[in-house]
Write an enzyme that holds these catalytic residues in place. Structure first.
Site, mmCIF file in Angstrom:
data_model
loop_
_atom_site.group_PDB
_atom_site.id
_atom_site.type_symbol
_atom_site.label_atom_id
_atom_site.label_comp_id
_atom_site.label_asym_id
_atom_site.label_seq_id
_atom_site.Cartn_x
_atom_site.Cartn_y
_atom_site.Cartn_z
ATOM 1 N N GLY A 43 9.073 7.004 2.736
ATOM 2 C CA GLY A 43 8.862 8.444 2.810
ATOM 3 C C GLY A 43 7.404 8.885 2.865
ATOM 4 O O GLY A 43 7.090 9.925 3.428
ATOM 5 N N ASP A 109 6.108 10.626 -1.444
ATOM 6 C CA ASP A 109 6.433 11.808 -0.651
ATOM 7 C C ASP A 109 6.845 12.984 -1.526
ATOM 8 O O ASP A 109 6.349 14.087 -1.373
ATOM 9 C CB ASP A 109 7.530 11.483 0.386
ATOM 10 C CG ASP A 109 8.781 10.841 -0.212
ATOM 11 O OD1 ASP A 109 8.804 10.552 -1.432
ATOM 12 O OD2 ASP A 109 9.743 10.615 0.543
ATOM 13 N N ASP A 112 11.386 14.348 -7.360
ATOM 14 C CA ASP A 112 12.657 15.057 -7.499
ATOM 15 C C ASP A 112 13.171 14.861 -8.924
ATOM 16 O O ASP A 112 12.727 15.552 -9.841
ATOM 17 C CB ASP A 112 13.617 14.544 -6.413
ATOM 18 C CG ASP A 112 14.952 15.255 -6.426
ATOM 19 O OD1 ASP A 112 15.046 16.338 -7.004
ATOM 20 O OD2 ASP A 112 15.918 14.727 -5.834
ATOM 21 N N LYS A 140 9.501 19.149 -6.577
ATOM 22 C CA LYS A 140 10.558 20.156 -6.722
ATOM 23 C C LYS A 140 10.467 20.799 -8.094
ATOM 24 O O LYS A 140 10.321 20.109 -9.104
ATOM 25 C CB LYS A 140 11.941 19.518 -6.547
ATOM 26 C CG LYS A 140 12.223 19.108 -5.127
ATOM 27 C CD LYS A 140 13.666 18.683 -4.948
ATOM 28 C CE LYS A 140 13.840 18.045 -3.570
ATOM 29 N NZ LYS A 140 15.188 17.501 -3.366
ATOM 30 N N PHE A 161 17.035 20.372 -0.370
ATOM 31 C CA PHE A 161 16.842 19.087 0.297
ATOM 32 C C PHE A 161 16.031 19.271 1.573
ATOM 33 O O PHE A 161 16.441 19.982 2.480
ATOM 34 C CB PHE A 161 18.181 18.413 0.597
ATOM 35 C CG PHE A 161 18.013 16.954 0.864
ATOM 36 C CD1 PHE A 161 17.948 16.037 -0.182
ATOM 37 C CD2 PHE A 161 17.864 16.494 2.156
ATOM 38 C CE1 PHE A 161 17.740 14.685 0.060
ATOM 39 C CE2 PHE A 161 17.655 15.143 2.413
ATOM 40 C CZ PHE A 161 17.603 14.236 1.363
ATOM 41 N N VAL A 162 14.876 18.623 1.602
ATOM 42 C CA VAL A 162 13.963 18.792 2.737
ATOM 43 C C VAL A 162 13.825 17.498 3.541
ATOM 44 O O VAL A 162 14.001 16.408 3.003
ATOM 45 C CB VAL A 162 12.570 19.266 2.264
ATOM 46 C CG1 VAL A 162 12.632 20.659 1.678
ATOM 47 C CG2 VAL A 162 11.967 18.296 1.248
ATOM 48 N N ASP A 168 13.418 11.671 4.852
ATOM 49 C CA ASP A 168 14.614 11.434 5.649
ATOM 50 C C ASP A 168 15.874 11.996 4.998
ATOM 51 O O ASP A 168 15.912 12.281 3.805
ATOM 52 C CB ASP A 168 14.842 9.924 5.807
ATOM 53 C CG ASP A 168 15.353 9.281 4.508
ATOM 54 O OD1 ASP A 168 14.665 9.420 3.478
ATOM 55 O OD2 ASP A 168 16.438 8.686 4.515
ATOM 56 N N ARG A 174 12.531 11.499 9.911
ATOM 57 C CA ARG A 174 11.199 11.144 9.399
ATOM 58 C C ARG A 174 10.101 11.512 10.390
ATOM 59 O O ARG A 174 8.977 11.783 9.999
ATOM 60 C CB ARG A 174 11.109 9.637 9.130
ATOM 61 C CG ARG A 174 11.969 9.151 7.978
ATOM 62 C CD ARG A 174 11.523 7.741 7.578
ATOM 63 N NE ARG A 174 12.525 7.028 6.788
ATOM 64 C CZ ARG A 174 12.656 7.121 5.469
ATOM 65 N NH1 ARG A 174 11.869 7.916 4.790
ATOM 66 N NH2 ARG A 174 13.578 6.419 4.833
HETATM 67 P P1 IMP Z 1 13.555 10.816 -7.554
HETATM 68 O O1 IMP Z 1 13.632 9.405 -8.024
HETATM 69 O O2 IMP Z 1 14.836 11.580 -7.743
HETATM 70 O O3 IMP Z 1 12.349 11.597 -8.044
HETATM 71 O O4 IMP Z 1 13.504 10.758 -5.997
HETATM 72 C C1 IMP Z 1 12.424 10.404 -5.283
HETATM 73 C C2 IMP Z 1 12.815 9.879 -3.915
HETATM 74 O O5 IMP Z 1 14.042 10.457 -3.431
HETATM 75 C C3 IMP Z 1 11.754 10.311 -2.951
HETATM 76 O O6 IMP Z 1 10.739 9.348 -2.854
HETATM 77 C C4 IMP Z 1 12.532 10.529 -1.682
HETATM 78 O O7 IMP Z 1 12.592 9.321 -0.945
HETATM 79 C C5 IMP Z 1 13.929 10.910 -2.116
HETATM 80 N N1 IMP Z 1 14.104 12.396 -2.102
HETATM 81 C C6 IMP Z 1 14.159 13.233 -3.148
HETATM 82 N N2 IMP Z 1 14.313 14.510 -2.770
HETATM 83 C C7 IMP Z 1 14.351 14.477 -1.418
HETATM 84 C C8 IMP Z 1 14.482 15.501 -0.404
HETATM 85 O O8 IMP Z 1 14.581 16.713 -0.655
HETATM 86 N N3 IMP Z 1 14.476 15.048 0.875
HETATM 87 C C9 IMP Z 1 14.350 13.739 1.217
HETATM 88 N N4 IMP Z 1 14.222 12.765 0.309
HETATM 89 C C10 IMP Z 1 14.223 13.130 -0.991
HETATM 90 MG MG MG Z 2 14.700 8.699 1.257
#
Ligand code: IMP
Ligand code: MG
Length: 192
Positions: A43, A109, A112, A140, A161-162, A168, A174
């Site tokens: 990402g 990237d 979340d 976020k 969700f972006v 992606d 991407r």
């Molecule tokens: P986390 O572990 O939930 O913080 O997620 C992080 C990973 O989830 C990021 O590095 C992204 O690859 C993916 N991700 C989280 N939110 C989004 C979104 O809105 N769009 C696309 N990928 C996301």
């Molecule tokens: Mg991803």
């Protein structure tokens, strides 16, 4: 692909203007140190390429790949690591970049749930770096499962969700040069 988006959040000039600002901040903060950048693939690919070209300092670049999504738009909570550059001497073992005593900047990237960055940070800390900072393009605004301290944030966004500019949905979008919110009806089509 533009038709798959509900709306565009950040177009190319807006992203690049923000990168100029973050790069200036990082360049100033690390002006007397040698930075080791750890990019979290896939990402952060576009972000890393565009950001690092704006940082006129000696630095090293290493990559990790981590996944916690498994093709869905919801995090599973479990983080899987892979080293992007497999070392032949490692015999297929999962190894971390050599970060002992170094000033590490993790680039990702999006923040979340926090699972991915918290796990990466923890793993890198075991290798005893001199310092660790975290830089994300997007963060976020939401309650996270795991708190993660960020040092540089490109943009704060709502909990939507972006896709685009490296981000992606099931490995697509991407290559969009901008970032936008994916249409809800596409997001709700689950993997069979
Ligand atoms: P986390 O572990 O939930 O913080 O997620 C992080 C990973 O989830 C990021 O590095 C992204 O690859 C993916 N991700 C989280 N939110 C989004 C979104 O809105 N769009 C696309 N990928 C996301
Ligand atoms: Mg991803």
């Amino acid at each position: 692909m533009r038709g798959d988006l509900e709306r565009v959040l950040f177009d190319e000039p807006a992203i690049h203007r923000r990168l100029d600002e973050i790069a200036a901040e990082i360049s100033n903060d690390y002006r007397d140190r040698e930075l080791t950048v750890i990019a979290v693939l896939h990402g952060s690919l576009m972000f890393v390429a565009d950001l690092l070209r704006r940082i006129p300092l000696p630095l090293k670049l290493d990559c990790l790949s981590a996944a916690s999504y498994h093709g869905n738009a919801q995090t599973s909570g479990e983080v899987i690591f892979k080293l992007a550059t497999a070392s032949p001497s490692g015999g297929g073992q999962i190894a971390l970049p050599d970060v002992a005593g170094r000033d590490i900047l993790i680039l990702d990237d999006i923040l979340d749930s926090g699972h991915t960055l918290a796990a990466i940070r923890e793993a890198l800390e075991t290798a005893k770096p001199r310092s660790i900072r975290v830089c994300v393009l997007l963060s976020k605004k939401k309650r996270r499962s795991r708190e993660v301290d960020t040092d540089y944030v490109g943009f704060e966004i709502e909990d939507e969700f972006v896709v685009g500019y490296g981000l992606d949905f099931r490995e697509r979008y991407r290559n969009l040069p901008y970032i936008g919110v994916l249409r809800r009806d596409l997001l709700e089509q689950r993997v069979k």
